[in-house]
Scaffold this motif. Sequence first.
Motif, PDB file in Angstrom:
ATOM      1  N   TYR A   1      35.927  34.078  32.035  1.00 47.24           N
ATOM      2  CA  TYR A   1      35.060  34.178  33.206  1.00 47.24           C
ATOM      3  C   TYR A   1      33.820  35.009  32.873  1.00 47.24           C
ATOM      4  CZ  TYR A   1      38.837  32.452  36.274  1.00 47.24           C
ATOM      5  OH  TYR A   1      39.809  31.699  36.887  1.00 47.24           O
ATOM      6  N   GLY A   2      32.646  34.479  33.266  1.00 43.40           N
ATOM      7  CA  GLY A   2      31.401  35.215  33.051  1.00 43.40           C
ATOM      8  C   GLY A   2      31.184  35.525  31.588  1.00 43.40           C
ATOM      9  N   LYS A   3      30.897  36.791  31.283  1.00 41.93           N
ATOM     10  CA  LYS A   3      30.695  37.227  29.900  1.00 41.93           C
ATOM     11  C   LYS A   3      31.971  37.748  29.259  1.00 41.93           C
ATOM     12  CE  LYS A   3      27.493  40.176  31.043  1.00 41.93           C
ATOM     13  NZ  LYS A   3      26.460  41.243  30.926  1.00 41.93           N
TER      14      LYS A   3
ATOM     15  N   GLN B   1      34.806  42.048  31.793  1.00 44.84           N
ATOM     16  CA  GLN B   1      35.623  42.724  32.797  1.00 44.84           C
ATOM     17  C   GLN B   1      36.723  43.522  32.090  1.00 44.84           C
ATOM     18  OE1 GLN B   1      35.449  39.354  32.578  1.00 44.84           O
ATOM     19  NE2 GLN B   1      34.161  38.667  34.255  1.00 44.84           N
TER      20      GLN B   1
ATOM     21  N   ASN C   1      38.263  41.614  28.832  1.00 49.96           N
ATOM     22  CA  ASN C   1      38.968  40.336  28.782  1.00 49.96           C
ATOM     23  C   ASN C   1      38.684  39.575  27.494  1.00 49.96           C
ATOM     24  OD1 ASN C   1      40.144  40.791  31.253  1.00 49.96           O
ATOM     25  ND2 ASN C   1      38.798  39.418  32.403  1.00 49.96           N
TER      26      ASN C   1
ATOM     27  N   TYR D   1      33.037  29.838  27.839  1.00 49.24           N
ATOM     28  CA  TYR D   1      32.633  30.713  28.944  1.00 49.24           C
ATOM     29  C   TYR D   1      32.411  29.857  30.183  1.00 49.24           C
ATOM     30  CZ  TYR D   1      32.079  34.195  25.313  1.00 49.24           C
ATOM     31  OH  TYR D   1      32.330  35.061  24.272  1.00 49.24           O
TER      32      TYR D   1
ATOM     33  N   THR E   1      31.987  29.745  34.743  1.00 45.96           N
ATOM     34  CA  THR E   1      31.438  30.470  35.890  1.00 45.96           C
ATOM     35  C   THR E   1      32.416  31.526  36.365  1.00 45.96           C
ATOM     36  OG1 THR E   1      30.256  28.489  36.563  1.00 45.96           O
ATOM     37  CG2 THR E   1      30.503  30.219  38.212  1.00 45.96           C
ATOM     38  N   ASP E   2      31.902  32.708  36.653  1.00 43.13           N
ATOM     39  CA  ASP E   2      32.759  33.828  37.017  1.00 43.13           C
ATOM     40  C   ASP E   2      33.448  33.586  38.350  1.00 43.13           C
ATOM     41  OD1 ASP E   2      33.977  36.265  36.727  1.00 43.13           O
ATOM     42  OD2 ASP E   2      32.140  37.460  36.820  1.00 43.13           O
ATOM     43  N   ARG E   3      34.531  34.292  38.560  1.00 38.83           N
ATOM     44  CA  ARG E   3      35.274  34.265  39.819  1.00 38.83           C
ATOM     45  C   ARG E   3      34.452  34.943  40.918  1.00 38.83           C
ATOM     46  NH1 ARG E   3      40.241  37.999  39.204  1.00 38.83           N
ATOM     47  NH2 ARG E   3      41.327  36.173  38.421  1.00 38.83           N
TER      48      ARG E   3
ATOM     49  N   HIS F   1      34.450  39.096  41.615  1.00 38.82           N
ATOM     50  CA  HIS F   1      35.282  39.575  40.507  1.00 38.82           C
ATOM     51  C   HIS F   1      35.064  41.068  40.265  1.00 38.82           C
ATOM     52  CE1 HIS F   1      37.053  38.146  36.375  1.00 38.82           C
ATOM     53  NE2 HIS F   1      37.786  39.083  36.957  1.00 38.82           N
TER      54      HIS F   1
ATOM     55  N   ARG G   1      34.929  44.437  38.204  1.00 36.66           N
ATOM     56  CA  ARG G   1      34.511  44.597  36.811  1.00 36.66           C
ATOM     57  C   ARG G   1      35.429  45.500  36.006  1.00 36.66           C
ATOM     58  NH1 ARG G   1      28.836  45.617  34.953  1.00 36.66           N
ATOM     59  NH2 ARG G   1      29.688  44.421  33.224  1.00 36.66           N
TER      60      ARG G   1
END
Length: 354
Positions: free
Chosen positions: A222-224, A227, A264, A291, A293-295, A298, A300
């Motif tokens: 998720y995302g980068k 987290q 993560n 990679y 799209t983030d939740r 979310h 961090r």
Amino acid sequence: MKILVTGGAGFIGSAVVRHIINNTNDSVINLDKLTYAGNLESLVSVDSNERYSFEQVDICNRAELDRVFNTHKPDAVMHLAAESHVDRSITGPADFIQTNIVGTYTLLEATRAYWNTLADDAKKAFRFHHISTDEVYGDLPHPDEQDGPLPLFTETTSYAPSSPYSASKASSDHLVRAWLRTYGLPTIVTNCSNNYGPYHFPEKLIPLVILNALEGKALPIYGKGDQIRDWLYVEDHARALYKVVTQGQVGETYNIGGHNEKQNLEVVQTICNILDALVPKDKPYAEQITYVTDRPGHDRRYAIDSTKMSQELNWQPQETFETGLRQTVEWYLANQTWCQHVQDGSYQRERLGI
């Protein structure tokens, strides 16, 4: 003792049941509805033990709860039954409200009715132990947001839940404390960090990545992937929970963490490195990382201060992240049949919570 464990066929609950049966002389009544994540195959090693019994009951069913209490007459309740996956709570929050809030209320009332029938000594010795999550606290500052020492969650951190899941767990925590304050029911609350280990349903990050990697599928980040979570080996958590229910003080809260803050992306890369060593193939498993799209909403960073557990109950995690994760990967490699059975007809590792 005779301990009623709700959600005892789930991931953490089954670890608690196995720990009690294998390491103590206590008896366990496992009460579980057997939803998609509840699996009696996780308890095959103890299900023939004379100190173990199973009741398939929904914690929202008051009549059945009353029957279980009157039949088994437990000395303590360890309440782990819950809907627990953030992504599922985004897709369908109603189940989380029903199980985590209404179910906890119903269980509290059934417990209180039973507790009121006990003799004074038994009343005083009784415990209702509610197992919760660090997600009720919201999130903490991330290393890229501030310099210097970063704060940790303590037992007095204010609640600020972000998801339908964490909001429902926060509500259940408040209910448990209110039943102590208002009715005198002897309750204890624990809040834990992210668990991992054997028998984990593969909607969660670590088992999903292991199984996807082995099948050559994408490893979604998720995302980068920056987290941060504090990772706690599930068997260390089970030991901690037993310490709390047997030695903890009524009215207290105990935070239980693994002392392992990891991004993560680092978690996924470590899994890939372990698989490269154990099940090598022509390309590194890390090449399957993708990679996505983030939740929504979310958090961090989570990180727990377990000082109180250490100082008051003499508990420390035994596994490092490296030793625990390697054991986890090895368990999934050796238990592919279990993995297939828990996914048949219910979940094929598709993304949830979009």
